[in-house]
Design a protein around this motif. Structure first.
Motif, PDB file in Angstrom:
ATOM      1  N   THR A 174       1.030  -0.788   0.174  1.00  0.00           N
ATOM      2  CA  THR A 174      -0.300   0.210   0.043  1.00  0.00           C
ATOM      3  C   THR A 174       0.537   1.111  -0.136  1.00  0.00           C
ATOM      4  N   ALA A 175       2.136   1.144   1.148  1.00  0.00           N
ATOM      5  CA  ALA A 175       3.144   2.535   1.288  1.00  0.00           C
ATOM      6  C   ALA A 175       3.264   2.458  -0.172  1.00  0.00           C
TER       7      ALA A 175
ATOM      8  N   PHE B  18      -9.639   4.749  11.488  1.00  0.00           N
ATOM      9  CA  PHE B  18      -8.324   5.625  11.463  1.00  0.00           C
ATOM     10  C   PHE B  18      -6.299   5.351  11.668  1.00  0.00           C
ATOM     11  N   GLU B  19      -6.721   4.433  13.060  1.00  0.00           N
ATOM     12  CA  GLU B  19      -5.465   3.928  13.909  1.00  0.00           C
ATOM     13  C   GLU B  19      -4.739   3.173  12.399  1.00  0.00           C
ATOM     14  N   VAL B  20      -5.046   2.582  11.000  1.00  0.00           N
ATOM     15  CA  VAL B  20      -4.346   1.896  10.133  1.00  0.00           C
ATOM     16  C   VAL B  20      -3.868   3.508   9.220  1.00  0.00           C
ATOM     17  N   THR B  21      -4.654   4.480   8.808  1.00  0.00           N
ATOM     18  CA  THR B  21      -4.072   5.696   8.431  1.00  0.00           C
ATOM     19  C   THR B  21      -3.438   6.633   9.388  1.00  0.00           C
TER      20      THR B  21
ATOM     21  N   ALA C 277       0.195   7.238   7.395  1.00  0.00           N
ATOM     22  CA  ALA C 277       0.658   8.757   6.928  1.00  0.00           C
ATOM     23  C   ALA C 277       1.586   9.145   7.670  1.00  0.00           C
ATOM     24  N   ASP C 278       2.309   7.910   8.980  1.00  0.00           N
ATOM     25  CA  ASP C 278       3.315   8.391   9.282  1.00  0.00           C
ATOM     26  C   ASP C 278       4.685   8.318   8.185  1.00  0.00           C
TER      27      ASP C 278
ATOM     28  N   VAL D 271       2.104   9.026   3.410  1.00  0.00           N
ATOM     29  CA  VAL D 271       1.355   8.780   2.476  1.00  0.00           C
ATOM     30  C   VAL D 271       0.261  10.005   2.620  1.00  0.00           C
ATOM     31  N   LYS D 272      -0.552  10.010   1.842  1.00  0.00           N
ATOM     32  CA  LYS D 272      -1.531  10.785   1.678  1.00  0.00           C
ATOM     33  C   LYS D 272      -2.715   9.921   2.167  1.00  0.00           C
ATOM     34  N   THR D 273      -3.757  10.100   3.301  1.00  0.00           N
ATOM     35  CA  THR D 273      -4.845   9.548   3.537  1.00  0.00           C
ATOM     36  C   THR D 273      -6.053  10.467   4.283  1.00  0.00           C
ATOM     37  N   HIS D 274      -7.250   9.413   4.055  1.00  0.00           N
ATOM     38  CA  HIS D 274      -8.609   9.886   4.936  1.00  0.00           C
ATOM     39  C   HIS D 274      -8.858   9.013   5.416  1.00  0.00           C
ATOM     40  N   ALA D 275      -9.200   9.466   6.385  1.00  0.00           N
ATOM     41  CA  ALA D 275      -9.930   8.292   7.619  1.00  0.00           C
ATOM     42  C   ALA D 275     -11.256   8.248   7.349  1.00  0.00           C
ATOM     43  N   MET D 276     -11.622   6.957   7.911  1.00  0.00           N
ATOM     44  CA  MET D 276     -13.198   6.802   7.734  1.00  0.00           C
ATOM     45  C   MET D 276     -12.910   5.554   9.220  1.00  0.00           C
ATOM     46  N   ASN D 277     -14.668   5.849   9.865  1.00  0.00           N
ATOM     47  CA  ASN D 277     -14.564   4.615  10.754  1.00  0.00           C
ATOM     48  C   ASN D 277     -15.842   3.801  10.867  1.00  0.00           C
TER      49      ASN D 277
END
Ligand code: NI
Ligand code: MN
Length: 221
Positions: free
Chosen positions: A57-58, A72-75, A79-80, A83-89
């Motif tokens: 993925t990265a 959230f915890e996976v994004t 992000a660390d 990587v450009k991310t969008h968190a959902m739940n």
């Protein structure tokens, strides 16, 4: 909408020029038909952070400048890594430029502390696609069927880590998708499955048809 099976739980989806990847585990995937560098992506959906899902993925996201959508915890993990991310739940819906996304409940572990595993429904207006991620058979499927009408669902059938093929027949009956594509089986011995029996059972006991894709094969729906 066009789906391409990339082996194990990895799936590519294309709709009117937008390219999606789900759980792009390619490099160490014995069933992968391509190299990660061959895969284009605008958006990458990640069901959870186990190695057989987070995979490449990265690297792919950075090369393609793709947005990774996950819980959230996976994004945060990604992000660390820049990587450009969008968190959902779980249970969340969001309207992206390509259509509506629902983060669905998956009965599994997250592979990261404090997180949740999930699945994804992508509804672009033309078609609706559901990747359940790794999950047990769960009554959540019947609730989902009340709010989403699914054209094609990818269901794990390999057992041991997820529901097995006979539980997946019941899942298919609850989800009521037009088409079922079995995934997450035969990659390694602990998740061996009898896919032709699965197809026969689903087609005799539910309204869905089963399309078995060999790794690398595409299907338009
Ligand atoms: Ni898993
Ligand atoms: Mn898995």
């Amino acid at each position: 909408m066009k789906v391409r099976f990339l082996g194990h739980s990895a799936v590519a989806l294309e709709d009117r020029g937008t390219r999606f990847l789900f759980d792009p585990f390619i490099t160490d995937n014995p069933a992968a038909p391509v190299k990660p560098s061959d895969l284009p992506a605008d958006y990458i959906f990640l069901s959870h952070a186990h190695f057989d899902h987070i995979g490449d993925t990265a690297d792919i996201a950075k090369r393609c400048d793709a947005t990774v959508i996950s819980t959230f915890e996976v994004t945060n993990l990604l992000a660390d890594q820049g990587v450009k991310t969008h968190a959902m739940n779980l249970g969340g819906t969001f309207r992206f430029p390509f259509g509506k996304v629902r983060c669905t409940i998956a009965f599994h572990s997250a592979g990261v502390a404090g997180g949740s595993a999930c699945g994804w429904v992508i509804n672009t207006g033309s078609k609706s696609f559901y990747h359940t991620g790794d999950t047990a058979l769960t009554a959540e499927f019947s609730v989902l069927a009340q709010v989403e009408s699914i054209d094609l669902v990818c269901l794990p059938i390999g057992g041991n880590f997820t529901m097995d093929a006979s539980d997946a027949v019941v899942a298919a009956d609850l989800i009521k998708a037009k088409t079922v594509v079995p995934i997450h089986y035969d990659t390694w011995p602990p998740i061996a499955a009898d896919v032709s029996t699965f197809k026969r059972e689903v087609e005799s006991r539910t309204q869905s048809k089963v399309v078995i894709l060999r790794s690398g094969e595409e299907y338009e729906f």
